[in-house]
Scaffold this motif. Structure first.
Motif, PDB file in Angstrom:
ATOM      1  N   LEU A  62      60.377   4.625  23.192  1.00 22.35           N
ATOM      2  CA  LEU A  62      61.560   4.465  24.041  1.00 22.35           C
ATOM      3  C   LEU A  62      62.630   5.488  23.649  1.00 22.35           C
ATOM      4  O   LEU A  62      62.632   6.013  22.538  1.00 22.35           O
ATOM      5  N   GLU A  63      63.570   5.717  24.585  1.00 20.32           N
ATOM      6  CA  GLU A  63      64.664   6.649  24.315  1.00 20.32           C
ATOM      7  C   GLU A  63      65.858   5.921  23.705  1.00 20.32           C
ATOM      8  O   GLU A  63      67.006   6.347  23.865  1.00 20.32           O
ATOM      9  N   THR A  64      65.594   4.845  23.015  1.00 21.65           N
ATOM     10  CA  THR A  64      66.664   4.069  22.391  1.00 21.65           C
ATOM     11  C   THR A  64      66.143   3.486  21.086  1.00 21.65           C
ATOM     12  O   THR A  64      64.926   3.273  20.949  1.00 21.65           O
ATOM     13  N   PRO A  65      67.013   3.234  20.124  1.00 20.23           N
ATOM     14  CA  PRO A  65      66.551   2.617  18.881  1.00 20.23           C
ATOM     15  C   PRO A  65      66.005   1.206  19.127  1.00 20.23           C
ATOM     16  O   PRO A  65      66.492   0.475  19.987  1.00 20.23           O
ATOM     17  N   VAL A  66      64.988   0.875  18.378  1.00 13.80           N
ATOM     18  CA  VAL A  66      64.405  -0.467  18.423  1.00 13.80           C
ATOM     19  C   VAL A  66      64.589  -1.091  17.042  1.00 13.80           C
ATOM     20  O   VAL A  66      64.187  -0.514  16.033  1.00 13.80           O
ATOM     21  N   GLU A  67      65.214  -2.247  16.997  1.00 13.18           N
ATOM     22  CA  GLU A  67      65.347  -2.960  15.735  1.00 13.18           C
ATOM     23  C   GLU A  67      64.115  -3.836  15.518  1.00 13.18           C
ATOM     24  O   GLU A  67      63.485  -4.307  16.482  1.00 13.18           O
ATOM     25  N   VAL A  68      63.793  -4.062  14.264  1.00 11.99           N
ATOM     26  CA  VAL A  68      62.626  -4.861  13.922  1.00 11.99           C
ATOM     27  C   VAL A  68      63.061  -6.046  13.066  1.00 11.99           C
ATOM     28  O   VAL A  68      63.653  -5.864  12.002  1.00 11.99           O
ATOM     29  N   ASP A  69      62.784  -7.231  13.551  1.00 12.65           N
ATOM     30  CA  ASP A  69      62.918  -8.446  12.749  1.00 12.65           C
ATOM     31  C   ASP A  69      61.504  -8.887  12.374  1.00 12.65           C
ATOM     32  O   ASP A  69      60.581  -8.770  13.188  1.00 12.65           O
ATOM     33  N   ALA A  70      61.331  -9.366  11.172  1.00 10.92           N
ATOM     34  CA  ALA A  70      59.975  -9.727  10.743  1.00 10.92           C
ATOM     35  C   ALA A  70      60.016 -10.846   9.716  1.00 10.92           C
ATOM     36  O   ALA A  70      60.971 -10.975   8.944  1.00 10.92           O
ATOM     37  N   VAL A  71      58.958 -11.640   9.740  1.00  7.81           N
ATOM     38  CA  VAL A  71      58.720 -12.653   8.707  1.00  7.81           C
ATOM     39  C   VAL A  71      57.408 -12.284   8.029  1.00  7.81           C
ATOM     40  O   VAL A  71      56.365 -12.180   8.680  1.00  7.81           O
ATOM     41  N   LEU A  72      57.447 -12.062   6.712  1.00  8.82           N
ATOM     42  CA  LEU A  72      56.267 -11.706   5.931  1.00  8.82           C
ATOM     43  C   LEU A  72      55.892 -12.897   5.062  1.00  8.82           C
ATOM     44  O   LEU A  72      56.731 -13.427   4.329  1.00  8.82           O
ATOM     45  N   THR A  73      54.632 -13.307   5.142  1.00 11.40           N
ATOM     46  CA  THR A  73      54.175 -14.517   4.461  1.00 11.40           C
ATOM     47  C   THR A  73      52.960 -14.219   3.597  1.00 11.40           C
ATOM     48  O   THR A  73      51.941 -13.738   4.100  1.00 11.40           O
ATOM     49  N   PRO A  74      53.027 -14.495   2.278  1.00 17.82           N
ATOM     50  CA  PRO A  74      51.855 -14.302   1.423  1.00 17.82           C
ATOM     51  C   PRO A  74      50.836 -15.416   1.653  1.00 17.82           C
ATOM     52  O   PRO A  74      51.197 -16.596   1.722  1.00 17.82           O
ATOM     53  N   MET A  75      49.548 -15.053   1.758  1.00 15.32           N
ATOM     54  CA  MET A  75      48.513 -16.022   2.106  1.00 15.32           C
ATOM     55  C   MET A  75      47.374 -15.998   1.082  1.00 15.32           C
ATOM     56  O   MET A  75      46.977 -14.935   0.597  1.00 15.32           O
ATOM     57  N   LYS A  76      46.876 -17.175   0.742  1.00 17.67           N
ATOM     58  CA  LYS A  76      45.628 -17.348  -0.006  1.00 17.67           C
ATOM     59  C   LYS A  76      44.657 -18.057   0.917  1.00 17.67           C
ATOM     60  O   LYS A  76      44.847 -19.226   1.249  1.00 17.67           O
ATOM     61  N   GLY A  77      43.610 -17.341   1.339  1.00 20.39           N
ATOM     62  CA  GLY A  77      42.749 -17.922   2.356  1.00 20.39           C
ATOM     63  C   GLY A  77      43.556 -18.091   3.627  1.00 20.39           C
ATOM     64  O   GLY A  77      44.166 -17.146   4.127  1.00 20.39           O
ATOM     65  N   ASN A  78      43.597 -19.309   4.142  1.00 22.09           N
ATOM     66  CA  ASN A  78      44.378 -19.591   5.350  1.00 22.09           C
ATOM     67  C   ASN A  78      45.664 -20.336   5.035  1.00 22.09           C
ATOM     68  O   ASN A  78      46.324 -20.839   5.947  1.00 22.09           O
TER      69      ASN A  78
END
Length: 396
Positions: free
Chosen positions: A136-152
């Motif tokens: 895109l011709e505009t900045p895109v902000e990124v929100d994210a949730v990162l979760t550590p996983m063991k198996g499921n």
């Protein structure tokens, strides 16, 4: 001579007193519409994704008559009909809904012993790289949730949130290619990084080594200014992730290596006829891991053939005999000798020993700057028992 009212009829022909003026035909080429130059002055499409234009169409010019006598007035009525048009692009405040699939960052290049349940990593500055292209011709902000996983399963309910949508430092993708470094200190020296973002709790993702890290990404356009976007085009945001763990640790590090020597009773059971109160166990260890390791007396368990701990056996290790020297390059092993001293008031204690379990822990601050890899290893190459006074038993 009076002229009656004339109108532009079908075919863009102007008729005055039934006389056709062929030169009156005009063709208008519309290349775009501008409803305003600032945010808030535009037009919002209705629920049918259409815009209705209600307004004046102005024609400028002059009407010249010649060879006409008399007086009066000349009136022109202009009707303009625009058929349905296709818009190729729009310029305005555009905040599209961007959908991103949940992805996973796999951690495959780490030694197996780091996955011990007691291991706790306290890394000075772990770095997660987000490589993404913003079309895109505009900045895109990124929100994210990162979760550590063991198996499921999520590890200990931990998750790390990033982005201004969660009240954290904004993560902004400029137009074009981006390499965003999320790190504990907000600084890194990795080549090609276009932006550094400080994420103070990022070590929570690696404190207990996960199988992978689940990333729930939500790109958002928060720009309230005008920019141009093509219609009918599928804008994509190709992205990938990397985890870089520079080998520098803080004081909460607890790396554990568990091992044991077992089936010793077949070599020691005959010693019940020998009166002994002291014995030394000599362990020879080859270490290809770029970390200094320590064997503390409290991390040694002496067990009998039934798996019961022999609590009557006292364990001590002299300070200079507790350490396994680190490999300086993470490839060539270094040999060390550890000496475990055993004493007991039970003079037949040696004959009861069947298994020696030991737990080696990493020494904080001993990092060499060489990364941990799954090809590195540690091995107890021999174990010998000696008794003050001259009894030696090979337990290999």
């Amino acid at each position: 001579m009076m002229f009656e009212k004339g109108e532009v009829e079908e075919g863009n022909k102007l008729i005055l007193n039934n006389e056709e003026l062929k030169n009156a035909q005009k063709v208008l080429h519309v290349i775009g519409y501008q409803f305003g130059g600032m945010a808030g002055e535009g037009e919002i499409p209705d629920k049918n994704r259409t815009i209705t234009i209600n307004g004046l169409v102005t024609m400028q010019g002059q009407v010249v008559t010649s060879g006409i006598n008399g007086s009066g007035s000349l009136t022109m009525t202009l009707d303009v009909t625009l058929e349905e048009m296709t818009a190729n692009s729009v310029t305005g405040v555009i905040q599209p809904e961007i959908k991103a699939e949940t992805t996973n960052i796999e951690l495959n290049d780490l030694p197996d012993f780091l996955k011990d349940e007691e291991t706790r990593m306290d890394i000075t500055n772990p770095v997660i790289l987000l490589r993404a292209e913003n079309q895109l011709e505009t900045p895109v902000e990124v929100d994210a949730v990162l979760t550590p996983m063991k198996g499921n399963a999520q590890i200990d309910g931990k998750e790390v949130k990033v982005g201004s949508g969660y009240g954290k430092t904004p993560v902004v993708l400029a137009s074009g290619k981006n390499v965003i470094a999320l790190s504990r200190t907000g600084e890194c020296t990795i080549e090609g990084v276009t932006s550094n973002v400080k994420v103070e709790d990022i070590n929570d993702l690696l404190e207990t080594i996960p199988d992978d890290i689940e990333v729930d990404l939500q790109p958002v356009v928060r720009n309230e200014g005008y920019y141009t976007a093509e219609l009918g085009r599928a804008y994509e945001m190709p992205s990938s992730y990397e985890v870089d763990v520079p080998l520098s640790f803080e004081q909460n590090l607890n790396i554990v290596y568990n091992d044991s020597v077992q089936d010793l009773n077949k070599d020691l059971n005959d010693l019940d006829k020998v009166i002994l109160k002291k014995a030394n166990v000599l362990l020879t260890v080859d270490n290809a891991i770029p970390l200094k390791l320590q064997l503390k007396p409290e991390n040694v368990l002496i067990k009998d053939v039934y798996g019961n701990e022999l609590t009557a056996v006292k364990k001590t290790i002299e300070e200079d005999k507790q350490y396994v020297t680190e490999s300086t390059d993470g490839e060539k092993p270094v040999t060390s000798e550890l000496v475990l001293n055993l004493t007991s008031e039970d003079t037949a204690f040696l004959s009861k020993i069947d298994r020696i379990c030991f737990k080696l822990t990493a020494v904080p601050g001993s990092a060499t700057g060489v990364p941990l890899k799954d090809t590195q290893w540690l091995k107890v190459t021999s174990i010998k028992l000696s008794v003050p006074g001259g009894v030696n038993v090979d337990l290999n």
